[in-house]
Structure formats: C-alpha cells, structure tokens
Write a protein that holds these residues in place. Structure first.
Motif, PDB file in Angstrom:
ATOM      1  N   GLN A  91       0.775  -1.284   0.149  1.00  0.00           N
ATOM      2  CA  GLN A  91      -0.060  -0.023  -0.078  1.00  0.00           C
ATOM      3  C   GLN A  91       1.056   1.263  -0.069  1.00  0.00           C
ATOM      4  O   GLN A  91       0.260   2.544  -0.348  1.00  0.00           O
ATOM      5  CB  GLN A  91      -0.948  -0.021   1.413  1.00  0.00           C
ATOM      6  CG  GLN A  91      -0.048   0.277   2.677  1.00  0.00           C
ATOM      7  CD  GLN A  91       0.269  -1.096   3.163  1.00  0.00           C
ATOM      8  OE1 GLN A  91       0.304  -1.990   2.437  1.00  0.00           O
ATOM      9  NE2 GLN A  91       0.777  -0.857   4.513  1.00  0.00           N
ATOM     10  N   VAL A 168      -4.153  -4.612   1.917  1.00  0.00           N
ATOM     11  CA  VAL A 168      -3.415  -5.466   0.798  1.00  0.00           C
ATOM     12  C   VAL A 168      -2.174  -5.739   1.257  1.00  0.00           C
ATOM     13  O   VAL A 168      -1.646  -6.630   0.365  1.00  0.00           O
ATOM     14  CB  VAL A 168      -3.526  -4.219  -0.323  1.00  0.00           C
ATOM     15  CG1 VAL A 168      -2.243  -3.080  -0.155  1.00  0.00           C
ATOM     16  CG2 VAL A 168      -3.139  -4.816  -1.586  1.00  0.00           C
ATOM     17  N   THR A 301      -3.604  -1.482  -5.552  1.00  0.00           N
ATOM     18  CA  THR A 301      -3.199  -1.097  -4.312  1.00  0.00           C
ATOM     19  C   THR A 301      -3.398   0.379  -3.687  1.00  0.00           C
ATOM     20  O   THR A 301      -3.278   0.887  -2.811  1.00  0.00           O
ATOM     21  CB  THR A 301      -1.550  -1.179  -4.625  1.00  0.00           C
ATOM     22  OG1 THR A 301      -1.111  -0.181  -5.616  1.00  0.00           O
ATOM     23  CG2 THR A 301      -1.206  -2.754  -4.686  1.00  0.00           C
ATOM     24  N   ARG A 302      -3.876   1.203  -4.899  1.00  0.00           N
ATOM     25  CA  ARG A 302      -4.633   2.541  -4.367  1.00  0.00           C
ATOM     26  C   ARG A 302      -5.829   2.810  -5.137  1.00  0.00           C
ATOM     27  O   ARG A 302      -5.749   2.730  -6.239  1.00  0.00           O
ATOM     28  CB  ARG A 302      -3.426   3.622  -4.636  1.00  0.00           C
ATOM     29  CG  ARG A 302      -3.602   4.814  -3.828  1.00  0.00           C
ATOM     30  CD  ARG A 302      -2.655   5.645  -4.236  1.00  0.00           C
ATOM     31  NE  ARG A 302      -2.910   6.241  -5.729  1.00  0.00           N
ATOM     32  CZ  ARG A 302      -2.416   7.319  -5.892  1.00  0.00           C
ATOM     33  NH1 ARG A 302      -1.475   7.972  -5.300  1.00  0.00           N
ATOM     34  NH2 ARG A 302      -2.387   7.852  -6.929  1.00  0.00           N
ATOM     35  N   CYS A 304      -7.128   1.048  -1.355  1.00  0.00           N
ATOM     36  CA  CYS A 304      -7.167   0.017  -0.617  1.00  0.00           C
ATOM     37  C   CYS A 304      -7.544   0.160   0.908  1.00  0.00           C
ATOM     38  O   CYS A 304      -7.597   1.424   1.408  1.00  0.00           O
ATOM     39  CB  CYS A 304      -5.837  -0.657  -0.485  1.00  0.00           C
ATOM     40  SG  CYS A 304      -4.280   0.021   0.146  1.00  0.00           S
ATOM     41  N   GLY A 319      -2.291  -0.045  -9.497  1.00  0.00           N
ATOM     42  CA  GLY A 319      -2.101  -1.293  -8.862  1.00  0.00           C
ATOM     43  C   GLY A 319      -0.959  -2.064  -9.413  1.00  0.00           C
ATOM     44  O   GLY A 319      -0.046  -1.486 -10.230  1.00  0.00           O
ATOM     45  N   TRP A 407     -12.306  -4.518  -3.866  1.00  0.00           N
ATOM     46  CA  TRP A 407     -12.406  -3.708  -2.760  1.00  0.00           C
ATOM     47  C   TRP A 407     -13.714  -3.076  -2.904  1.00  0.00           C
ATOM     48  O   TRP A 407     -14.170  -2.404  -3.834  1.00  0.00           O
ATOM     49  CB  TRP A 407     -11.391  -2.474  -3.023  1.00  0.00           C
ATOM     50  CG  TRP A 407      -9.953  -3.004  -2.842  1.00  0.00           C
ATOM     51  CD1 TRP A 407      -9.090  -2.563  -4.022  1.00  0.00           C
ATOM     52  CD2 TRP A 407      -9.143  -3.699  -1.914  1.00  0.00           C
ATOM     53  NE1 TRP A 407      -7.753  -3.247  -3.632  1.00  0.00           N
ATOM     54  CE2 TRP A 407      -7.858  -3.866  -2.385  1.00  0.00           C
ATOM     55  CE3 TRP A 407      -9.561  -4.380  -0.885  1.00  0.00           C
ATOM     56  CZ2 TRP A 407      -6.996  -4.656  -1.497  1.00  0.00           C
ATOM     57  CZ3 TRP A 407      -8.472  -5.080   0.043  1.00  0.00           C
ATOM     58  CH2 TRP A 407      -7.427  -4.982  -0.352  1.00  0.00           C
ATOM     59  N   SER A 417     -12.294  -5.026   2.227  1.00  0.00           N
ATOM     60  CA  SER A 417     -12.170  -6.358   1.337  1.00  0.00           C
ATOM     61  C   SER A 417     -13.365  -7.077   1.505  1.00  0.00           C
ATOM     62  O   SER A 417     -13.707  -7.496   2.423  1.00  0.00           O
ATOM     63  CB  SER A 417     -10.943  -7.135   1.853  1.00  0.00           C
ATOM     64  OG  SER A 417     -10.826  -8.355   1.332  1.00  0.00           O
TER      65      SER A 417
END
Lengths: 421, 325
Positions: A91, A168, A301-302, A304, A319, A407, A417
């Motif tokens: 992250q 993540v 990853t963003r 998350c 990501g 997400w 999640s």
C-alpha cells in the motif's frame, strides 16, 4: 495512532486541507500543521537552521515520518516467528521495485546470519567435476542483472474461504520485485559438466530448515540465477545472504535462500516441501504436485483499506500485475464489481516475470463502488474470479490463489475487502 | 575496432551453434572431495529411499526420544500444540470441508519423513539427533498413525518398503496456462453480470487483521470486541460476532479427535460418554454441555491434551452466550 484506519483517514483529511469525509473533525496532525508556523506565508523552520552533516547517516534510513512503512506479520498464522512470514507493505510502494528492507520474508527455520568468508556452495551428483565454491570464486564468473518478481505460493491463501484480510499488505504482500545480480546457473552447470542423464536438481539452503526443493533440469538451464545482490547491494540476511537461488516466475520457495548445495540426479527428491507442503489438495481429495509457476495475478493497491479515498472527484486507481509465465499483456479495471471493464495503462517497460504497474483515472461520485482488476498475460491466461476458482479447487487449497480481488469503496471513502458474486 | 567486433560476433555465433558443450569454462573453485561431500550429502530420496543411512530404531525407542524432544510442540499423541503441525490422525479427511493433513493422512512417501526429521527437526535444534534416533522417531510417528505395528523396527530397508496410505494421492503435471483447471477463455468487457452485484463474503465480522501501527503488530489472534459500527450508509449484512465456522474449527481440532463416531486419537475406539461432536447438528445440540465442560469447569479436554487455548474457550463461551447458532 492505535486505530490505524482512523489515523490514515485523519492524515488523508490533513492532506486535502479540509475536504473532510464522513464527519471526521480536523485531526491533531492537521491542527498542528496549521499552528506550526511552517505553512505559507510563514517561512518553514527547517529553512532557518542548518541540517545534519553528510556523515550523519553513512547507511541511510527512511525519515521518521515514514515509520509506518514496514513489514508486518500475522501472529495467528503460525506457531512461531521463526517459521513464518512478514508481508511487503504494497500500500505504501510506488513503481515496481521493492526496497530491500521491505521485501516480504518467509523463513522456515529463522534467518541465519552467514559469514560470507565461511560460506560455500557445493555442486555434485551427476556432474563430471564436483566442485566447492567460495563467494570470491563465484563472483569471478560472468554476471547478469535481471528484474524479477518473487511470490510465495501461499500469497492470498488466507482468503481462500472468504474475505478475511482487511488490507492489501496481508492479502497480497507475499510478493516482491527486485533487480538480482549473480551468475547464471547454466554457467555453473557447464562449468561442472552436468551429465546428460541428470533430469533434476536439488537445491539446499544453509538455514536451520536446510530447505530443499527439486527443480527440473530444463528450468535450471533456462533462466535461473545464483545471486548475491538485490537492488544493487548485497542480499539482506532475511533474503538469503550471502547467496540464493532466483527461480523466475516460480513458487518463491524454490528460490532457495542461503544456498549451500546443488545436487544433480535422475529423479525428483520428493522432499517434505514438495509433498506435504506446496501441493494443492483438490475437492476430490487428490493433490496436485510440482505446481511451480505462479500464474497471472493483479491487485489494486490504491485505493485499498490502508489508503482510503480522500474525497470525491478525480482519483488515480493504481495497482500491480504479474505473471510467472511471461509478460503482462493487459490489465482491465472494473468499478462495478465486474459488470463492466476498461483497460488500464501499463507503465513501461513491461518486463517478463516482473511486477507491472497499471493505472487508470476515475471520477468518484461518492457512491458505493466495487473495484476489481483483471490481468491477461502474454500466453492468453486470464485471471479467474474467486467463484471460478472455488468451482475448480474447492476450499481446501492453500496455495496459488490468484483470483480477481474486490475492494468495496464505501460512501465515506473507507475501503473494505469483500467477495462478490 | 570494427574488425575485432566482427571476430567476436563470429566466435559467439560459433559457440552458440555448438551448444553449451563447447562453452567456455573458467576453472574457479576447488574440487569437492569425497569427504567434503559425505558431510553435506544428507538428502534421502522420498520415493526410493536412496540415501538412507545405516542404523535402526524401534517404536519404543522412538517414543522416548519423541516425548523428550518432540511432544512439547507436536503433542503427546501427535495432535499438535497450538499452531504447531499435527502429525497423526486425519485419515479420511482429505475430501472433508476442513481436511487434516498429517503424516498419516497426506504424506505420500515414508523416507521423506526421515529426510525431513534429520535435516530440520527438532525445530530449535536441527541435526542434533543420531541416525538411530531419527529412525526411532520415524518409527514412532508411523506407529501413531497406525501405519506400522508397535514392534516395528525401521532401517534403510524397512522404511523404504513402508507404503503410505496416501501414496497414490498425488497427481504430477506440469501446469501451464492451459492445464490449470480454472481457465476461462474470454475476458468480457460490457454487461458481464446477469444480475446486480452481490457481496458473498464480508470480513467486517472477523477482526483477524492485525492492526498496522508503527510498532508492527499488536494483539493476537482474535480479540472478541464488539464489531465496529459500520458507516451508516454502507450496506452491510448483519452478522454475529462469532461465526459457527470458528466454533466448528475449535471443536474439530480440540474435541472431535476423541468425540467422534470414529475417533482419530489413538487409544479411543468410540466416542467417550457417547458424546459426538463431529457434525454441526451434534455440536449445536451439545452447546450447553460444551459450555459446562470446556468453558466453565474447563474439565475438558482431559488434561488439555489437545491444548485448547483460553482464547478458544472464550470464543466458545461467546458463541453459547449468543444463542449457539
């Protein structure tokens, strides 16, 4: 600070300068910034005195404000921390290269600290010339530097039965990507004269687990490296110092750390780590063995759970995608739980068996949204949905879970999640 | 300069055409002497037993070594303490919802057990057992799993001849993009779902993710605090704070090794007191008794041989307090 999500939200609020979400009042940090005398029109205090000298940090560390960017483990997952795993904080990372101190660590018998002067690599078995190499010997051979991802076969395993990991770092953090330098294994195979009868190679580590895996000769002769450097400097102890195998695209467990022995033979050794572990129990009670390649996977990853949205409007969704079979060809992103998809842009260069960064712009209207990413690799393999995976695998499997991940973006900007149909 | 490059190119092309057999060698390193190899050459082939050393050990000798060096982690009966690996039992569970993968239920080859124990066990002091001791411990673990009789003697020959129950349970196939079973062939782009998106799994009730503070991890497995109040606007299913799946896992691990129609714990041929906790219906029906025995008096498990933790007892208590659903 104890409640992590709240802390991140407060930071986010501070950064956006008052675009507060979900009724969160100005944080202490935000108020402190306003009262600090360091914001315009005031001149910041760090401009009005000398900084530290160049000798202050002969080996540099991240600044204190980045102290949250660390590996973390999941205490309930394993009996001890010596046979356990700590996860890469995906992250907090940009690009595709993982800093050495943040590379996930999976040990089976703790991290040994091996004296490089006293370390040896033995190569024997079905070879013409059984040899012992010191580190000095090995570094005299021609070298190669390559960027590869390394992923534990169990990455994502905690979510096999359902969404379990709120972050993540824990859902996908058993992967890292480094530039490795060393000698090609094929060079050492030629040097020792591996017999045409040899079909398999046993790799053994010098740790308390004396980790062993059998690797077929075709892979050994193809792209495997015997490496001593990681991102330009010597390996970290926890990543195999002073010597490790790098087996591109395959279960990280085969990239044996603290490498001390390579033995060539005609049959696989059927070690504990390739029979009782690192095998896939299917719903019918049969297990698949030698499932080496890490098939294509991607994750956003963003945003998350650790990086919630800071406000309505423009948001760059970003990501990572990768494939153990080759290059990433395409990544699609959905904002509605998989009903509609749009291709993301890939950051060049796209390298084989390497992490690939993808990005796609998004206008968030403040409504509930379900974000997913789906990778297709150059072999045509398409990342499956969790529903498809369970149909084929049941839920007894541990390894190789590479399903599309979801997400949920809530209306207050927090991210959870979840699994969707 | 041009000339030297083209000479090099020709030389390279020649080397490539001839294959690796004629590739350059460098002569670095030292020959590995037979004595040096003998000291490091500890691998045993799991399938053939090749590499098994001289020596022997009995089940009785193995029990002694096991109780001194192994039982504190793996349990007196191989049932595993805490998260340490379970070594015995589990046969017949590989198709169950929660499989128990042990030496007896899962491992395909007996010599692998010798290889692993010799190289990596006991966990805090590997490579400190003699070969005789390793043979003995292997004999004991195989006996715990009812694979060899109590009078068995294990040596290079007898161990290689042991046929493990799950010997034929493994399929080896090189897996690529077109051999893995979950392949699908199209990547739909528009209107890919027939109905609305439904959440099928939501982790909000679990509380198992470690907190991500600067100091690393805090807390342990499961803190049974109240579920945090979700955002009022986000749709979240109402879920109890303790799920039956959590309860079932504890019961399976700590109770059902004896309290089952077919107990896996050595020494038990039938469920003690006729109490069976091997199906969801039976567990729920016995909730009151579980509360009395495992939560309040803590008389169960007997001698706590299966190492039920206080956190697990607390979870069982919370489940019962919540109606045992």
């Amino acid at each position: 600070m104890k409640n992590n999500r709240r802390h991140f939200l407060q930071s986010a609020a501070a950064v956006t300068g008052g675009a507060l979400l979900a009724g969160i009042a100005g944080s202490k940090e935000a108020q402190a910034a306003v009262q600090s005398g360091n914001l315009p029109p005031d001149v910041p205090s760090w401009m009005k005195k000398l900084g530290t000298g160049v000798e202050a940090a002969p080996y540099g560390e991240p600044v204190k404000y980045e102290r949250d960017v660390i590996r973390r483990n999941v205490p309930f997952l394993t009996a001890t921390t010596e046979s356990s795993v700590s996860f890469t904080p995906l992250q907090d990372l940009d690009g595709v290269i993982t800093p050495n101190g943040l590379c996930f660590v999976r040990d089976h018998g703790g991290t040994p600290v091996v004296d490089p002067v006293q370390h040896r690599l033995m190569i024997h078995g079905l070879v013409e010339r059984p040899m012992v190499y010191s580190m000095v010997d090995l570094m005299r051979f021609p070298t190669e530097s390559r960027i590869y991802f390394t992923e534990c076969a169990a990455n994502g395993g905690m979510d096999w039965r359902g969404a379990q990991m709120q972050g993540v770092q824990f859902s996908h953090g058993m992967v890292h990507c480094c530039e490795w330098t060393g000698v090609k294994l094929s060079t050492l195979m030629n040097e020792t004269g591996v017999s045409p009868k040899a079909k398999w190679m046993l790799a053994e580590g010098a740790d308390a687990a004396a980790m062993t895996r059998s690797i077929p000769i075709e892979k050994a002769a193809d792209d495997v490296l015997v490496a001593w450097s990681q991102n330009g400097e010597r390996l970290r102890a926890e990543n195999g110092y002073p010597l490790r195998l790098v087996v591109p695209g395959w279960q990280a467990n085969t990239s044996v750390k603290w490498l001390r022995r390579l033995k060539f033979g005609e049959e696989p050794w059927e070690t504990r780590e390739e029979t009782s572990k690192y095998t896939e129990l299917m719903a019918d009670g049969k297990a698949l063995q030698f499932t080496w390649a890490m098939l294509a996977k991607s994750v956003i990853t963003r945003p998350c759970p650790e990086k919630p949205l800071a406000g309505k409007g423009f948001c760059e969704v970003s990501g990572l995608a990768w494939s153990g079979l080759g290059k990433v060809k395409r990544v699609d992103v959905s904002f509605d739980g998989g009903a509609n998809w749009a291709p993301a842009s890939l950051q060049e260069p796209v390298l084989t068996k390497s992490l690939t960064r993808f990005r796609i712009p998004w206008e968030w209207n403040g409504q509930l949204a379900y974000l997913q990413s789906r990778v297709i690799d150059e072999t045509g393999y398409i990342q499956p949905t969790i529903v498809e995976m369970r149909k084929a695998w049941g839920s007894n499997a541990v390894y190789h879970k590479n399903a599309i991940y979801t997400w949920r973006v809530n209306q207050n900007g927090t991210v959870d999640s979840v699994e969707v149909n | 300069m041009l000339k030297s490059i083209s000479v090099l190119a020709v030389a390279l092309a020649g080397a490539l055409a001839a294959g690796t057999a004629t590739a350059q060698t460098y002569g670095f390193g030292q020959p590995a002497t037979p004595a040096a190899i003998a000291g490091w050459n500890i691998d045993v082939n799991g399938l053939s037993g090749a590499g098994l050393p001289a020596g022997r050990g009995t089940v009785a000798e193995g029990q002694k070594v096991y109780e001194e060096r192994c039982a504190s982690c793996h349990g007196v009966f191989g049932e595993g303490a805490g998260r340490y690996p379970v070594l015995a039992g589990g046969q017949g569970t590989l198709t169950a919802d929660r499989s128990v993968q042990t030496v007896g239920s899962y491992w395909p080859y007996a010599p692998t057990l010798f290889d692993y124990v010799r190289r990596a066990m006991p966990f805090p002091a590997p490579q400190t057992l003699s070969d005789d001791q390793v043979y003995a411990v292997v004999a004991f673990i195989l006996n715990l799993n009812n694979i060899v009789p109590a009078n068995a003697v294990m040596d290079a020959k007898t161990l290689a001849a042991v046929k493990m129950p799950n010997r034929d349970g493994f399929l080896t196939s090189t897996w690529t993009h077109d051999t893995r079973p979950d392949l699908h062939s199209t990547a739909c782009m528009k209107n890919c779902k027939s109905g609305p998106v439904q959440v099928i799994s939501d982790l909000v009730s679990l509380h198992v993710t470690p907190e991500q503070t600067e100091s690393g991890n805090v807390g342990s497995q499961v803190e049974f605090k109240e579920a945090p109040a979700g955002p009022a606007t986000a749709a979240r299913p109402a879920v109890p704070s303790v799920t039956f799946a959590q309860v079932q896992k504890i019961i399976a691990q700590r109770c059902a090794v004896c309290h089952a129609q077919k107990p896996t714990q050595p020494g038990f041929s039938a469920a003690p007191m006729g109490v069976m906790l091997d199906t969801p219906q039976r567990i729920k029906a016995a909730a009151k008794k579980i509360g009395e025995q495992a939560v309040e008096s803590q008389a169960m498990p007997i001698g706590n041989v299966t190492n039920m933790t206080q956190a697990e007892r607390k979870l069982l208590g919370a489940w019962i307090a919540g109606g045992a659903k």
